[in-house]
Design a protein around this motif. Sequence first.
Motif, PDB file in Angstrom:
ATOM      1  N   LYS A 153       0.830  -1.210   0.000  1.00 43.13           N
ATOM      2  CA  LYS A 153       0.000   0.000   0.000  1.00 43.13           C
ATOM      3  C   LYS A 153       0.864   1.260   0.000  1.00 43.13           C
ATOM      4  CE  LYS A 153      -3.437   2.402   2.847  1.00 43.13           C
ATOM      5  NZ  LYS A 153      -4.166   2.382   4.141  1.00 43.13           N
ATOM      6  N   ARG A 154       1.918   1.260   0.828  1.00 39.93           N
ATOM      7  CA  ARG A 154       2.783   2.440   0.913  1.00 39.93           C
ATOM      8  C   ARG A 154       3.553   2.665  -0.389  1.00 39.93           C
ATOM      9  NH1 ARG A 154       5.519   2.276   7.002  1.00 39.93           N
ATOM     10  NH2 ARG A 154       3.578   1.875   8.169  1.00 39.93           N
ATOM     11  N   ILE A 155       3.990   1.576  -1.017  1.00 35.82           N
ATOM     12  CA  ILE A 155       4.695   1.720  -2.295  1.00 35.82           C
ATOM     13  C   ILE A 155       3.755   2.269  -3.360  1.00 35.82           C
ATOM     14  CG2 ILE A 155       5.868   0.463  -4.140  1.00 35.82           C
ATOM     15  CD1 ILE A 155       6.891  -1.484  -1.991  1.00 35.82           C
ATOM     16  N   LYS A 156       2.533   1.762  -3.375  1.00 31.90           N
ATOM     17  CA  LYS A 156       1.556   2.204  -4.364  1.00 31.90           C
ATOM     18  C   LYS A 156       1.211   3.671  -4.180  1.00 31.90           C
ATOM     19  CE  LYS A 156      -2.626   0.465  -6.574  1.00 31.90           C
ATOM     20  NZ  LYS A 156      -3.681  -0.585  -6.522  1.00 31.90           N
ATOM     21  N   GLU A 157       1.146   4.123  -2.934  1.00 29.82           N
ATOM     22  CA  GLU A 157       0.807   5.522  -2.645  1.00 29.82           C
ATOM     23  C   GLU A 157       2.026   6.439  -2.715  1.00 29.82           C
ATOM     24  OE1 GLU A 157      -0.949   5.356   1.198  1.00 29.82           O
ATOM     25  OE2 GLU A 157      -2.876   4.551   0.482  1.00 29.82           O
ATOM     26  N   ARG A 158       3.233   5.853  -2.964  1.00 31.30           N
ATOM     27  CA  ARG A 158       4.476   6.624  -3.034  1.00 31.30           C
ATOM     28  C   ARG A 158       4.757   7.368  -1.719  1.00 31.30           C
ATOM     29  NH1 ARG A 158       5.205   4.034  -7.179  1.00 31.30           N
ATOM     30  NH2 ARG A 158       6.056   4.855  -9.151  1.00 31.30           N
ATOM     31  N   ASN A 159       4.496   6.680  -0.612  1.00 33.56           N
ATOM     32  CA  ASN A 159       4.751   7.266   0.710  1.00 33.56           C
ATOM     33  C   ASN A 159       5.108   6.128   1.670  1.00 33.56           C
ATOM     34  OD1 ASN A 159       4.920   8.743   3.030  1.00 33.56           O
ATOM     35  ND2 ASN A 159       2.766   9.369   3.072  1.00 33.56           N
ATOM     36  N   LEU A 160       6.409   5.972   1.943  1.00 35.53           N
ATOM     37  CA  LEU A 160       6.854   4.851   2.780  1.00 35.53           C
ATOM     38  C   LEU A 160       6.623   5.088   4.274  1.00 35.53           C
ATOM     39  CD1 LEU A 160      10.218   3.816   1.061  1.00 35.53           C
ATOM     40  CD2 LEU A 160       7.903   2.973   0.648  1.00 35.53           C
ATOM     41  N   LYS A 161       6.447   6.331   4.697  1.00 35.82           N
ATOM     42  CA  LYS A 161       6.181   6.667   6.108  1.00 35.82           C
ATOM     43  C   LYS A 161       7.251   6.073   7.028  1.00 35.82           C
ATOM     44  CE  LYS A 161       1.213   6.463   5.180  1.00 35.82           C
ATOM     45  NZ  LYS A 161      -0.080   5.798   5.544  1.00 35.82           N
ATOM     46  N   LEU A 162       8.504   6.334   6.713  1.00 30.68           N
ATOM     47  CA  LEU A 162       9.600   5.729   7.443  1.00 30.68           C
ATOM     48  C   LEU A 162       9.993   6.560   8.664  1.00 30.68           C
ATOM     49  CD1 LEU A 162      11.893   4.719   4.447  1.00 30.68           C
ATOM     50  CD2 LEU A 162      10.343   3.240   5.743  1.00 30.68           C
ATOM     51  N   ALA A 163      10.330   5.867   9.737  1.00 29.85           N
ATOM     52  CA  ALA A 163      10.900   6.551  10.901  1.00 29.85           C
ATOM     53  C   ALA A 163      12.314   7.006  10.551  1.00 29.85           C
ATOM     54  CB  ALA A 163      10.929   5.597  12.092  1.00 29.85           C
ATOM     55  N   PRO A 164      12.770   8.116  11.115  1.00 33.75           N
ATOM     56  CA  PRO A 164      14.115   8.623  10.776  1.00 33.75           C
ATOM     57  C   PRO A 164      15.209   7.600  11.092  1.00 33.75           C
ATOM     58  CG  PRO A 164      12.857  10.258  12.002  1.00 33.75           C
ATOM     59  CD  PRO A 164      12.059   9.000  12.053  1.00 33.75           C
ATOM     60  N   VAL A 165      16.201   7.535  10.223  1.00 31.30           N
ATOM     61  CA  VAL A 165      17.347   6.654  10.434  1.00 31.30           C
ATOM     62  C   VAL A 165      18.238   7.248  11.521  1.00 31.30           C
ATOM     63  CG1 VAL A 165      19.458   5.758   9.359  1.00 31.30           C
ATOM     64  CG2 VAL A 165      17.306   5.746   8.092  1.00 31.30           C
TER      65      VAL A 165
ATOM     66  N   ILE B 214      27.678   3.912  12.001  1.00 38.44           N
ATOM     67  CA  ILE B 214      26.789   2.775  11.798  1.00 38.44           C
ATOM     68  C   ILE B 214      25.349   3.255  11.866  1.00 38.44           C
ATOM     69  CG2 ILE B 214      26.175   0.451  12.542  1.00 38.44           C
ATOM     70  CD1 ILE B 214      29.067   0.681  11.685  1.00 38.44           C
ATOM     71  N   GLY B 215      24.558   2.922  10.868  1.00 41.52           N
ATOM     72  CA  GLY B 215      23.160   3.340  10.825  1.00 41.52           C
ATOM     73  C   GLY B 215      22.230   2.274  11.360  1.00 41.52           C
ATOM     74  N   ARG B 216      21.103   2.711  11.899  1.00 39.75           N
ATOM     75  CA  ARG B 216      20.080   1.783  12.378  1.00 39.75           C
ATOM     76  C   ARG B 216      18.743   2.174  11.768  1.00 39.75           C
ATOM     77  NH1 ARG B 216      20.065   2.446  17.931  1.00 39.75           N
ATOM     78  NH2 ARG B 216      18.120   3.619  17.932  1.00 39.75           N
TER      79      ARG B 216
ATOM     80  N   LEU C 236      14.809   4.940  -0.520  1.00 42.73           N
ATOM     81  CA  LEU C 236      15.508   4.290   0.593  1.00 42.73           C
ATOM     82  C   LEU C 236      16.927   4.837   0.757  1.00 42.73           C
ATOM     83  CD1 LEU C 236      14.359   0.580   0.076  1.00 42.73           C
ATOM     84  CD2 LEU C 236      13.649   2.124   1.911  1.00 42.73           C
ATOM     85  N   LEU C 237      17.636   5.012  -0.352  1.00 40.18           N
ATOM     86  CA  LEU C 237      18.997   5.541  -0.256  1.00 40.18           C
ATOM     87  C   LEU C 237      19.007   6.988   0.228  1.00 40.18           C
ATOM     88  CD1 LEU C 237      20.591   4.002  -3.478  1.00 40.18           C
ATOM     89  CD2 LEU C 237      21.115   3.399  -1.113  1.00 40.18           C
ATOM     90  N   ASN C 238      18.040   7.779  -0.216  1.00 39.39           N
ATOM     91  CA  ASN C 238      17.974   9.174   0.234  1.00 39.39           C
ATOM     92  C   ASN C 238      17.596   9.284   1.707  1.00 39.39           C
ATOM     93  OD1 ASN C 238      18.703  10.387  -2.198  1.00 39.39           O
ATOM     94  ND2 ASN C 238      16.609  10.414  -2.962  1.00 39.39           N
ATOM     95  N   SER C 239      16.922   8.270   2.245  1.00 40.40           N
ATOM     96  CA  SER C 239      16.544   8.307   3.662  1.00 40.40           C
ATOM     97  C   SER C 239      17.757   8.222   4.574  1.00 40.40           C
ATOM     98  CB  SER C 239      15.576   7.155   3.975  1.00 40.40           C
ATOM     99  OG  SER C 239      16.247   5.901   3.946  1.00 40.40           O
ATOM    100  N   HIS C 240      18.902   7.776   4.038  1.00 41.52           N
ATOM    101  CA  HIS C 240      20.128   7.684   4.829  1.00 41.52           C
ATOM    102  C   HIS C 240      20.821   9.032   4.996  1.00 41.52           C
ATOM    103  CE1 HIS C 240      20.417   3.226   3.346  1.00 41.52           C
ATOM    104  NE2 HIS C 240      19.466   3.410   4.223  1.00 41.52           N
ATOM    105  N   LYS C 241      20.373  10.024   4.265  1.00 41.29           N
ATOM    106  CA  LYS C 241      21.023  11.335   4.311  1.00 41.29           C
ATOM    107  C   LYS C 241      20.459  12.147   5.466  1.00 41.29           C
ATOM    108  CE  LYS C 241      21.818  11.337  -0.692  1.00 41.29           C
ATOM    109  NZ  LYS C 241      21.575  12.028  -1.979  1.00 41.29           N
ATOM    110  N   VAL C 242      21.005  11.898   6.646  1.00 34.58           N
ATOM    111  CA  VAL C 242      20.561  12.605   7.851  1.00 34.58           C
ATOM    112  C   VAL C 242      21.760  13.290   8.499  1.00 34.58           C
ATOM    113  CG1 VAL C 242      18.613  11.073   8.274  1.00 34.58           C
ATOM    114  CG2 VAL C 242      20.848  10.484   9.215  1.00 34.58           C
ATOM    115  N   ASN C 243      21.509  14.413   9.113  1.00 36.48           N
ATOM    116  CA  ASN C 243      22.541  15.176   9.827  1.00 36.48           C
ATOM    117  C   ASN C 243      23.756  15.491   8.955  1.00 36.48           C
ATOM    118  OD1 ASN C 243      20.933  14.995  12.145  1.00 36.48           O
ATOM    119  ND2 ASN C 243      21.909  13.081  12.777  1.00 36.48           N
ATOM    120  N   GLY C 244      23.497  15.784   7.675  1.00 38.94           N
ATOM    121  CA  GLY C 244      24.582  16.155   6.769  1.00 38.94           C
ATOM    122  C   GLY C 244      25.329  14.996   6.149  1.00 38.94           C
ATOM    123  N   TYR C 245      24.950  13.767   6.469  1.00 37.78           N
ATOM    124  CA  TYR C 245      25.623  12.594   5.897  1.00 37.78           C
ATOM    125  C   TYR C 245      25.132  12.398   4.465  1.00 37.78           C
ATOM    126  CZ  TYR C 245      27.480   7.824   5.639  1.00 37.78           C
ATOM    127  OH  TYR C 245      28.179   6.698   5.280  1.00 37.78           O
TER     128      TYR C 245
END
Length: 422
Positions: free
Chosen positions: A72-84, A100-102, A211-220
Amino acid sequence: MKSSCKQIDITDVNTILPWAGECIDRHKKRHDFEKLLLTVGGMTKENYRKAVNGDLSLLEEPKRRIAEEAAKRIKERNLKLAPVVIQYRRDKSSLKLRQIGRESAMQQIFDYIAIRSCEDIWNRRIVPQQASSIRNRGQVYGIAMISSWVQKDNRAAEYAKEHGYRYSRKCKEHVKLDVKQCYPSLRTEMFMRRFRRDCKNKDILWLWETLLNSHKVNGYEGFMIGALISQQAAQYLLSFVYRYAMTLTKTRRDKKIKLITHGLFFMDDMLFTGSSRSSLKQAVRKIEAYVKAEIGVDIKPLWQIQELDKTPIDMMGYLVRADGTVSIRPRVFIRSRRTAQRSNRHGMSLRQARRLSAFKGYYKQKKKTLKFRNYKIMYKLNLYKLFKKAGEIVSINERMNANVTVDTVHGKAGGNAVYAVA
């Protein structure tokens, strides 16, 4: 290469259900997956405990619910992910400070969907000489390949000498290259530029980029260490480096001569062999330029070309010598031997059992496959018996409800309990 993944529909529940189920089966005992199964999966705590203890049929309906939510989330183009969350951790072996990311449990479900939906691309792009990130390809697989090169080269040299032929050794020289800050240096744009040529599925392309762009947090800005998709994306990019390296040639007397005879990658470590020092040096210079221009990373400048007769190949925790025999890297062998001796002397605590079990993979060699140099010491220390005992102690600790008789006494190792398996 022809485009792939056109017929795969990752918005269909039945398509992604096996991939989501694979992720849940692997991580179901973790706290974040327990929470996912109780909320999105709709499980009760009682059923979750039963499922963890072996009643896997109770996971079927929660798996489908989670797969339905993912589709459903893929179809709606909204993964609703918690911050990495990115943490700094010190590597105990190399003492390097790593980021190390979690990811959340739901994001790890999407990681599995992204990777498994592209199996056709990995089968075409990732070469057999990449000895990591793929099932049944690891240290043993890679070191067996290197040893086979050396042994085959020795047999060919002996045959040529016996029959009076000229033969140029294929493994005479070797060089080991390492990518500088591999994951932090890689960029999503570099990956997507190549990935779009191989994948012609808009849903999969969107999922990977998100998914790859979600890893870009705090300037990383790079690939995140600890994420499954980062590992696979890095292997995909490095496969182009391998193919480029193995096509390098020079012309001599109107004949094309390969600069590199063999190559093997273990994550970001690259091993190349050649017949002459000058050819190998020329190849390394071209590889450095290619990696910088096409992949956007740098090779560490401290590489050295070594002669195999004088310096063994040091790769993946092992040494391969000029006669094709294999031994464990000295510092790894010393640490494992000391751990085994302490376990023999004072009994085995849980901490020692876990430490000893971590070394077990280095000794998974077969005489029929490799000429292994550490067998005598292994049998003298009864290492195989100690590995078995360590595994039993760890298993007992992990499954406290198992029907196993355990005698616990107080040991000397830091106050830890010392187990005697009946």
